[in-house]
Design a protein around this motif. Sequence first.
Motif, mmCIF file in Angstrom:
data_model
loop_
_atom_site.group_PDB
_atom_site.id
_atom_site.type_symbol
_atom_site.label_atom_id
_atom_site.label_comp_id
_atom_site.label_asym_id
_atom_site.label_seq_id
_atom_site.Cartn_x
_atom_site.Cartn_y
_atom_site.Cartn_z
ATOM 1 N N PRO A 72 -29.739 -73.027 70.847
ATOM 2 C CA PRO A 72 -31.076 -73.728 70.581
ATOM 3 C C PRO A 72 -31.090 -75.311 69.818
ATOM 4 C CG PRO A 72 -31.248 -71.488 69.950
ATOM 5 C CD PRO A 72 -29.639 -71.783 70.115
ATOM 6 N N VAL A 73 -29.966 -75.444 68.838
ATOM 7 C CA VAL A 73 -30.056 -76.677 68.317
ATOM 8 C C VAL A 73 -28.503 -77.173 68.301
ATOM 9 C CG1 VAL A 73 -30.333 -77.954 66.237
ATOM 10 C CG2 VAL A 73 -31.897 -76.499 66.792
ATOM 11 N N VAL A 74 -28.015 -77.931 68.950
ATOM 12 C CA VAL A 74 -26.711 -78.504 69.275
ATOM 13 C C VAL A 74 -26.462 -79.713 68.528
ATOM 14 C CG1 VAL A 74 -25.109 -79.234 71.151
ATOM 15 C CG2 VAL A 74 -26.705 -77.109 71.460
ATOM 16 N N ILE A 75 -25.384 -79.640 67.656
ATOM 17 C CA ILE A 75 -25.033 -80.836 67.122
ATOM 18 C C ILE A 75 -23.898 -81.272 67.843
ATOM 19 C CG2 ILE A 75 -24.186 -81.882 65.008
ATOM 20 C CD1 ILE A 75 -25.436 -79.082 63.614
ATOM 21 N N GLY A 76 -23.846 -82.846 68.012
ATOM 22 C CA GLY A 76 -22.868 -83.326 68.781
ATOM 23 C C GLY A 76 -22.956 -84.815 68.538
ATOM 24 N N LEU A 77 -22.031 -85.495 69.637
ATOM 25 C CA LEU A 77 -21.987 -87.095 69.553
ATOM 26 C C LEU A 77 -22.528 -87.483 70.877
ATOM 27 C CD1 LEU A 77 -18.465 -87.282 67.587
ATOM 28 C CD2 LEU A 77 -20.816 -88.017 66.920
ATOM 29 N N ASP A 78 -21.370 -87.806 72.188
ATOM 30 C CA ASP A 78 -21.758 -88.413 73.003
ATOM 31 C C ASP A 78 -21.535 -87.157 74.231
ATOM 32 O OD1 ASP A 78 -22.537 -90.764 72.080
ATOM 33 O OD2 ASP A 78 -20.424 -91.520 72.369
ATOM 34 N N GLN A 79 -21.468 -85.980 73.896
ATOM 35 C CA GLN A 79 -21.444 -85.129 75.019
ATOM 36 C C GLN A 79 -22.788 -84.876 75.637
ATOM 37 O OE1 GLN A 79 -21.038 -84.385 71.620
ATOM 38 N NE2 GLN A 79 -19.175 -83.371 71.166
ATOM 39 N N GLU A 80 -22.600 -84.402 76.936
ATOM 40 C CA GLU A 80 -23.990 -84.119 77.659
ATOM 41 C C GLU A 80 -24.454 -82.959 77.329
ATOM 42 O OE1 GLU A 80 -25.556 -83.914 82.410
ATOM 43 O OE2 GLU A 80 -23.403 -84.760 81.943
#
Length: 144
Positions: A72-80
């Motif tokens: 539900p909450v995704v932590i990332g950088l430049d991923q789609e």
Amino acid sequence: MRVEFYVLSSATPEGRLRAACQLAAKAWKAGLPVFLRGADQAQCEELDRLLWSFRPESFIPHGLHEEDAQAPVVIGLDQEPAQAGGVLLNLHPQLSPHLARFNRVIEIVNQEPALLAQCRENFRQYRQLGHDPQRVELCNAAYS
């Protein structure tokens, strides 16, 4: 797409991360998918740790993109993002390459001079892309 710059009156990085966690919790409780975009991998890992502990009375289901892109909450950088139509909480200095996948973008700004300068540039870029970014003043007490 709605674009907002949430502005803190302090210059502390910790306040900015706490604000991101609180905004992620609020969006998740409203039933929206959230992509929390960090500035680098170390900040992503710090956000992951903070989401476990910043509010002891509640749990926010989250995961790093490489571990659980469907959280539900995704932590990332430049991923789609795996889910379209949600909220992007942007702590990265640049605009996301996946803006079209979000219904709402929130840039979290504090009073650190280099960050202010970068966020002003981002504000201009959003306007150039045809958006009407809004400024929202945050009370630091709510995000400390």
